[in-house]
Design a protein around this motif. Structure first.
Motif, PDB file in Angstrom:
ATOM      1  N   LYS A  50       0.847  -1.295   0.058  1.00  0.00           N
ATOM      2  CA  LYS A  50       0.034   0.078  -0.162  1.00  0.00           C
ATOM      3  C   LYS A  50       1.062   1.181  -0.020  1.00  0.00           C
ATOM      4  CE  LYS A  50      -3.440  -2.501   2.574  1.00  0.00           C
ATOM      5  NZ  LYS A  50      -2.640  -3.711   2.934  1.00  0.00           N
ATOM      6  N   ASP A  51       0.537   2.282  -0.819  1.00  0.00           N
ATOM      7  CA  ASP A  51       1.303   3.380  -0.938  1.00  0.00           C
ATOM      8  C   ASP A  51       0.246   4.748  -1.060  1.00  0.00           C
ATOM      9  OD1 ASP A  51       0.497   3.618  -3.439  1.00  0.00           O
ATOM     10  OD2 ASP A  51       2.349   3.237  -4.405  1.00  0.00           O
ATOM     11  N   GLU A  52       0.625   5.727  -1.271  1.00  0.00           N
ATOM     12  CA  GLU A  52       0.087   6.969  -1.381  1.00  0.00           C
ATOM     13  C   GLU A  52      -1.208   7.012  -2.423  1.00  0.00           C
ATOM     14  OE1 GLU A  52       3.749   8.406  -3.473  1.00  0.00           O
ATOM     15  OE2 GLU A  52       3.071   6.955  -1.974  1.00  0.00           O
ATOM     16  N   TYR A  53      -0.966   6.151  -3.262  1.00  0.00           N
ATOM     17  CA  TYR A  53      -1.880   5.867  -4.350  1.00  0.00           C
ATOM     18  C   TYR A  53      -2.922   4.606  -4.178  1.00  0.00           C
ATOM     19  CZ  TYR A  53       1.434   9.338  -6.250  1.00  0.00           C
ATOM     20  OH  TYR A  53       2.154   9.944  -6.640  1.00  0.00           O
ATOM     21  N   THR A  54      -2.856   3.955  -3.171  1.00  0.00           N
ATOM     22  CA  THR A  54      -3.542   2.888  -3.006  1.00  0.00           C
ATOM     23  C   THR A  54      -4.691   3.139  -2.473  1.00  0.00           C
ATOM     24  OG1 THR A  54      -1.734   1.329  -2.726  1.00  0.00           O
ATOM     25  CG2 THR A  54      -3.764   0.553  -2.062  1.00  0.00           C
ATOM     26  N   THR A  55      -6.094   2.780  -3.060  1.00  0.00           N
ATOM     27  CA  THR A  55      -7.399   2.897  -2.549  1.00  0.00           C
ATOM     28  C   THR A  55      -8.061   1.656  -2.397  1.00  0.00           C
ATOM     29  OG1 THR A  55      -8.371   3.161  -4.978  1.00  0.00           O
ATOM     30  CG2 THR A  55      -7.527   5.266  -3.890  1.00  0.00           C
TER      31      THR A  55
END
Length: 290
Positions: free
Chosen positions: A163-168
């Motif tokens: 999970k990173d800052e673009y994971t939704t």
């Protein structure tokens, strides 16, 4: 700078041949799309236009039709082997033949409790494939299928991923798993029972998909290939392409409803694409999958 001719091949693509075998009042039907590609001593035709080594693609097409009449079509694999061996063994300038085949399945038209002996319905099922190589000494056969759509309504999870800052995407422990299977399997030698082998492999793929509690589509892919190799000693590699046909649970809360994993919307694109090959430990030789 030196300019030379690289690897090349030529042939007749997509010859559609339908063979009816008549046994009295009862007829059998095989429907194939056949692609022929030949290679060998083709330098002169490319560099000077000398066609002396070239077997016309129209002749290749005619050979497909003539062989369908002369030998019938027992299976895509057997028919492909006959064509490949003919082109290489009969023409000194040709040293490799590649025959690609697709089979479209027809089922008998059932009227009441009886199947009609000469009426057929196009089956809404997968397309059978075969790829045959022959180089004058050895032949290689890769059987396969595509467009086999399967779905499990439960028994699939997906969690614990990066999970990173673009994971939704939210983790799930109960999801629909659906895919459209494209599979190819390489045989260690020639078989006399191609149709039987095909049905066994298809059954293995379907059983493994249904039986596997999936934590990822990659895990399911491996289980499907492993099941084939465990069951079929004459198969040495299984290549699978599995698009993830996403089914997302619809948010019904605006209507005062709890969905409970019962209503989904099926997204056609974009989709995850999972590919992999499951191989026996024994090394195998032969041309590439193409």
């Amino acid at each position: 700078m030196s300019i030379t001719l690289g690897p090349n091949r030529y042939g007749k693509a997509e010859t559609r041949v339908v063979r009816v075998t008549k046994n009295g009042n009862k007829h059998d039907l095989r429907d194939l799309n056949v692609g022929v590609a030949l290679s060998g001593d083709m330098e002169a035709v490319h560099l000077t236009g000398d066609n002396g080594a070239c077997l016309p693609t129209d002749t290749q097409k005619n050979t497909v039709f003539a062989f369908a009449k002369k030998f019938g079509i027992a299976s895509p694999e057997e028919f492909g082997l006959k064509l490949a061996r003919h082109f290489v063994d009969s023409q000194p300038t040709i040293d490799h033949a590649r025959i690609e085949l697709e089979e479209y399945t027809w089922e008998r038209n059932v009227v009441g409790l009886n199947s009609h002996p000469h009426s057929f319905v196009r089956a809404n099922r997968e397309t059978r494939t075969a790829l045959v190589h022959y180089d004058g000494d050895r032949s290689w056969v890769v059987s396969g299928l595509k467009d086999l759509t399967v779905l499990n309504t439960t028994g699939s999870e997906f969690f614990g991923y990066i999970k990173d800052e673009y994971t939704t995407l939210r983790e799930t422990h109960d999801r629909v798993l659906a895919t459209e299977v494209a599979a190819q399997w390489r045989h260690s030698g020639d078989s006399e029972e191609w149709d039987k082998s095909y049905e066994v492999v298809k059954r293995c793929l379907l059983q493994a998909f249904a039986d596997t509690h999936s934590l990822s589509l990659q895990q399911t892919l491996y289980a499907m290939g492993e099941r084939v190799l465990e069951t079929c000693s004459g198969i040495v590699e299984v290549k699978l392409t599995l698009p993830n046909k996403h089914h997302f649970e619809v948010d019904l809360s605006p209507f005062g409803m709890v969905n409970g994993n019962e209503v989904f919307w099926a997204a056609d694109r974009p989709y995850g694409l999972i590919e992999g090959t499951v191989v026996r430990s024994v090394p195998t030789a032969g041309p590439a999958w193409d």
